[in-house]
Structures are given as C-alpha cells and as structure tokens.
Design an enzyme around this catalytic site. Structure first.
Site, PDB file in Angstrom:
ATOM      1  N   TYR A  95      -8.472  14.003   0.750  1.00 48.69           N
ATOM      2  CA  TYR A  95      -7.536  14.691   0.058  1.00 48.69           C
ATOM      3  C   TYR A  95      -8.236  15.311  -1.067  1.00 48.69           C
ATOM      4  CZ  TYR A  95      -3.809  12.920   3.191  1.00 48.69           C
ATOM      5  OH  TYR A  95      -2.858  12.656   4.247  1.00 48.69           O
ATOM      6  N   ALA A 152       1.961   8.481  -1.846  1.00 48.44           N
ATOM      7  CA  ALA A 152       1.339   9.724  -2.568  1.00 48.44           C
ATOM      8  C   ALA A 152       2.319  10.627  -2.967  1.00 48.44           C
ATOM      9  CB  ALA A 152       0.435  10.184  -1.460  1.00 48.44           C
ATOM     10  N   ARG A 170      -7.874   5.023  -5.953  1.00 47.24           N
ATOM     11  CA  ARG A 170      -7.971   4.873  -4.498  1.00 47.24           C
ATOM     12  C   ARG A 170      -9.278   5.591  -4.002  1.00 47.24           C
ATOM     13  NH1 ARG A 170      -4.401   3.587   0.801  1.00 47.24           N
ATOM     14  NH2 ARG A 170      -4.390   1.574   0.110  1.00 47.24           N
ATOM     15  N   SER A 214       1.001  -1.255  -0.077  1.00 47.18           N
ATOM     16  CA  SER A 214       0.001   0.015   0.071  1.00 47.18           C
ATOM     17  C   SER A 214       0.953   1.248  -0.123  1.00 47.18           C
ATOM     18  CB  SER A 214      -0.947  -0.101   1.376  1.00 47.18           C
ATOM     19  OG  SER A 214      -2.233   0.686   1.167  1.00 47.18           O
TER      20      SER A 214
HETATM   21  C1  LIG Z   1       3.321   5.517   7.523  1.00 49.05           C
HETATM   22  C2  LIG Z   1       2.090   5.625   6.591  1.00 49.05           C
HETATM   23  C3  LIG Z   1       1.971   6.459   5.308  1.00 49.05           C
HETATM   24  C4  LIG Z   1       0.802   6.280   4.748  1.00 49.05           C
HETATM   25  N1  LIG Z   1       0.772   6.943   3.636  1.00 49.05           N
HETATM   26  C5  LIG Z   1      -0.253   6.968   2.583  1.00 49.05           C
HETATM   27  C6  LIG Z   1      -0.117   7.532   1.352  1.00 49.05           C
HETATM   28  O1  LIG Z   1       0.565   7.947   0.792  1.00 49.05           O
HETATM   29  N2  LIG Z   1      -1.295   7.279   0.450  1.00 49.05           N
HETATM   30  C7  LIG Z   1      -2.316   6.389   0.663  1.00 49.05           C
HETATM   31  O2  LIG Z   1      -3.353   6.301   0.176  1.00 49.05           O
HETATM   32  N3  LIG Z   1      -2.351   5.903   1.911  1.00 49.05           N
HETATM   33  C8  LIG Z   1      -1.455   6.152   2.984  1.00 49.05           C
HETATM   34  N4  LIG Z   1      -1.436   5.503   4.091  1.00 49.05           N
HETATM   35  C9  LIG Z   1      -2.544   4.610   4.552  1.00 49.05           C
HETATM   36  C10 LIG Z   1      -2.107   3.147   4.014  1.00 49.05           C
HETATM   37  O3  LIG Z   1      -1.931   2.911   2.605  1.00 49.05           O
HETATM   38  C11 LIG Z   1      -3.056   1.899   4.522  1.00 49.05           C
HETATM   39  O4  LIG Z   1      -4.372   2.119   3.539  1.00 49.05           O
HETATM   40  C12 LIG Z   1      -3.367   2.055   5.703  1.00 49.05           C
HETATM   41  O5  LIG Z   1      -2.401   1.960   6.382  1.00 49.05           O
HETATM   42  C13 LIG Z   1      -4.173   0.793   6.136  1.00 49.05           C
HETATM   43  O6  LIG Z   1      -3.723  -0.502   5.982  1.00 49.05           O
HETATM   44  P1  LIG Z   1      -2.651  -1.284   7.094  1.00 49.05           P
HETATM   45  O7  LIG Z   1      -3.699  -1.532   8.291  1.00 49.05           O
HETATM   46  O8  LIG Z   1      -2.223  -2.635   6.305  1.00 49.05           O
HETATM   47  O9  LIG Z   1      -1.688  -0.306   7.606  1.00 49.05           O
HETATM   48  C14 LIG Z   1      -0.412   5.448   5.087  1.00 49.05           C
HETATM   49  C15 LIG Z   1      -0.247   4.723   6.195  1.00 49.05           C
HETATM   50  C16 LIG Z   1       0.754   4.867   6.849  1.00 49.05           C
HETATM   51  C17 LIG Z   1       1.023   3.884   8.300  1.00 49.05           C
END
Ligand SMILES: Cc1cc2nc3c(=O)[nH]c(=O)nc-3n(C[C@H](O)[C@H](O)[C@H](O)COP(=O)(O)O)c2cc1C
Length: 365
Positions: free
Chosen positions: A186, A62, A234, A22
């Site tokens: 966003y 992002a 997304r 992700s």
């Molecule tokens: C450190 C961090 C940075 C993230 N940056 C983005 C991002 O750039 N774009 C986005 O769509 N989601 C971002 N997210 C959300 C993750 O892509 C993901 O959707 C979210 O953490 C849930 O998944 P997980 O439970 O496996 O972590 C970020 C999450 C974390 C923890």
C-alpha cells in the site's frame, strides 16, 4: 508461567497479554451516502467478540485516512465525524471486556479501488463506486490494474495531514494504540520500495528519500498521539525479491527494515509489527508456520525496538515459544482468530495461564 500471557507495557499503556488480533479488512461498510466508511454492527461484533475471546490488543482493520485511500469502496474510513462517533461504540465495548482497542490507519495507494475479495477483488472504476488510485510513480500494481496518478509534493503533504487528522479522530474515538500501515504494497510501502518508487524528487531514489513519507507520517501521527500512548508501525520486512536469486527484480530488504526500524524508534514508534510481501505480484514466498518470525527476530536482535510477529501462527505452544525465546514481544493472529474468537482463552488454559472469560460465561468453564 506463560510468557504469552504476561502483560506488556508500551509507554504507559499496559496490554494484558501478548496474543493480539491482527488487523483484518471486512469490506463491510456502506459504499456511498452518509454511512460511507462508517463501522456497523458487523464491525462491533467482529472486534467485540475477539475482545470477549481474550485477545490483549484488538487492532481494527486498515482504516482509510481519506476516501481514495480505501482498498475497496466498502472499507472503513476515519476522515469525518460520523465515522469517529461510530468507532466510539466499538472502543467502549472492547475496553469494557478487558482488551485494548487499537486501530490501523491506512492509505491503499495504487492497490486502492478494488472490489471486495469475495467478488473477485478486481479493480473497480467510477461506474462501480471506484476512483483512479494514486501512487509514488505511475506504475500499475499488476496486469488489469489502472495506471495510478503520480502524487505531487503538495498531494503528499495532504496525505501526511490526512494521517494526522485520522490519528486525532482515533484518539477522540477512544483508541489507545494506533498503527500506521506501512506494509503489504500500500501507499507507504510503495514509497519505501525501489520496486514501486521511481521518483526523482525528494521522495525517491536514495533510502533517505524513499523513507521520507513514512517518517513524515510517523512525525505527524506522533505529534497528535499522546506521549503516554504507543504508536505501532506495520512493515513488510522484505519484498521477497532479493531472497530469490532467480528473481532479478529489485526490492525492499530485511536490512532496509532494520535501518528503518532504528529511524522509527528515534521518532517515537514503540513497536514494529513485522509482516512481509504484498508489493510484487509473483514473488516467491515460502509460506509455512511462523514464516515471518525470523524477520521480527532480526529486528529485535539488531535494534532496541519492540516487535510483534505475525503469519501462520496457530498453535498455542508455537506462540508461547516465539515470545518466550525472545524472538518477538508479542504475536498477532489473523485467520486463526476468524476461525475461533476464543483462541486466546483456550490457549491460556493449555499454557496454564489465567484467561479472560467473561463472567457471563463462567458456568461453561
Ligand atoms: C480477511 C483478511 C483481511 C486482512 N486485512 C488486513 C488489514 O486490514 N491490514 C493488514 O495489515 N493486514 C491485513 N490482513 C493480513 C493479516 O493481518 C495477517 O497479517 C495475515 O493474515 C497473516 O496472519 P495469519 O496467518 O494469522 O492470518 C488481512 C488478512 C485477512 C485474512
């Protein structure tokens, strides 16, 4: 046989498995000067090590299509040549290790210009490398956030053009999949949701008007992206307002997402990456393992669009079950891959599938 480790073909691109990284912002680029927004050794290691770890598709964080679209001054960007070149090193490494390099293109809208999360994440002003954010309507995200500048129709055209230019650069940098960030409060999501969009022109009011920017961005990116390569989108499938009878605020709903998904499919989007939330402070979100999977499953059941599921998926057998049961075509992992870059290769072993350990590490198997 593991469904999770079956390849998935989108257009002519075959992704070797269905465990994907992700997008995760690292807030680790230079905030000014010629290296502003340029990926560094950190980004190469961060993304490269997950490719070595066996993820099938690696989606880079992002990445802002213009300077004011960065979440923090230290975000990556893709609005100039230097940034494009530096991404080339990353895409080559990721591809060499058997994974598909993808990138999320983004504009942070009214949630732009904030400090790095580990420094508190509060809005930063021009004295701290920040700027005044822009939005569909002059409504701040939360207390302590500045009133964003309302975008004019000419500004909106510039945003769409910036997405197209960034897609062109992403392709030249070697990315094989591009994801449009339409989630998490966003800019694109701010237009979609009646919670943040109070415009009275062609970009606000009706569903058709609120989705106009998203669809214009999709058309502009699709026009740049080759027919044989996939475009992902997304979405925040719900603002988590309508699900809560005690919250009177009006937001984007799962039914809106299904309606949007059909439009996206018609315009050449190949997969909907189904997340939720991010637009309304204080929304009640029932976080538990796989809590966003039902939204992916709903889109999959009610449309012909492929979907991925994300959010608190940490167990190989859970991931396998999500894909094998047809709730999603793939899963994305965020934090679990931060904890363990080799998660996909260990999961493959647990599920009796072939992983993707690099030859250099075979003596450890
Ligand atoms: C450190 C961090 C940075 C993230 N940056 C983005 C991002 O750039 N774009 C986005 O769509 N989601 C971002 N997210 C959300 C993750 O892509 C993901 O959707 C979210 O953490 C849930 O998944 P997980 O439970 O496996 O972590 C970020 C999450 C974390 C923890």
């Amino acid at each position: 046989m593991s469904a999770l480790f079956e390849p998935l073909t989108l257009r002519s691109l075959t992704i070797p498995n269905r465990v994907w990284m992700s997008p995760m912002c690292q807030y680790s680029a230079a905030v000014e000067g010629p290296e502003q927004g340029v990926p560094t050794d950190w980004h190469l290691t961060h993304l490269g090590s997950r490719a070595v770890g066996g993820a099938g598709l690696i989606i880079a964080e992002a990445t802002a299509v213009s300077p004011e679209g960065r979440i923090s001054p230290a975000d990556l960007g893709l609005w100039n040549e230097r940034q494009q070149e530096a991404f080339g090193r990353i895409t080559r490494f990721v591809a060499e290790h058997g994974a598909v390099p993808g990138i999320q293109l983004a504009h942070a809208g009214r949630k732009a210009s904030t400090d790095r999360p580990w420094r508190g994440g509060a809005p930063v002003g021009p004295d701290n490398h920040g700027w005044r954010p822009v939005a569909p309507s002059p409504i701040p995200f939360d207390e302590g956030y500045p009133v964003p500048q309302e975008l004019s129709e000419a500004d909106i055209r510039r945003v769409v053009d910036a997405f197209a230019a960034a897609a062109r650069r992403a392709l030249a940098a070697g990315f094989k999949a591009v994801e449009i960030h339409g989630a998490h409060g966003y800019l694109i999501h701010e237009f979609l949701s009646p919670f943040s969009n109070r415009r009275t022109d062609a970009y606000g009011g009706t569903f058709e008007n609120r989705t106009r920017l998203a669809l214009e961005v999709v058309d502009a990116v699709r026009a740049e992206w080759p027919d044989e390569l996939p475009v992902l989108f997304r979405v925040s499938a719900t603002d988590w307002l309508s699900e809560n009878p005690e919250d009177p605020r009006e937001g984007w709903t799962a039914d809106d997402t299904v309606r949007l998904a059909k439009e996206l499919l018609a315009r050449g989007v190949d997969l909907l990456d189904v997340s939720t939330g991010g637009i309304a402070p204080g929304a009640r979100i029932p976080m538990e393992p796989g809590y966003q999977v039902p939204f992916a499953a709903k889109v999959k059941a009610e449309t012909d669009l492929a979907v991925s599921a994300v959010g608190l998926i940490t167990e190989p057998r859970h991931a396998e079950e999500i894909v094998a049961s047809g709730q999603a075509d793939a899963v994305m992992l965020g934090r679990e891959l931060l904890r363990n870059p080799y998660w996909p290769n260990f999961a493959a072993r647990e599920l009796g599938a072939t992983g993707h350990w690099p030859s250099q590490y075979h003596r450890a198997l």
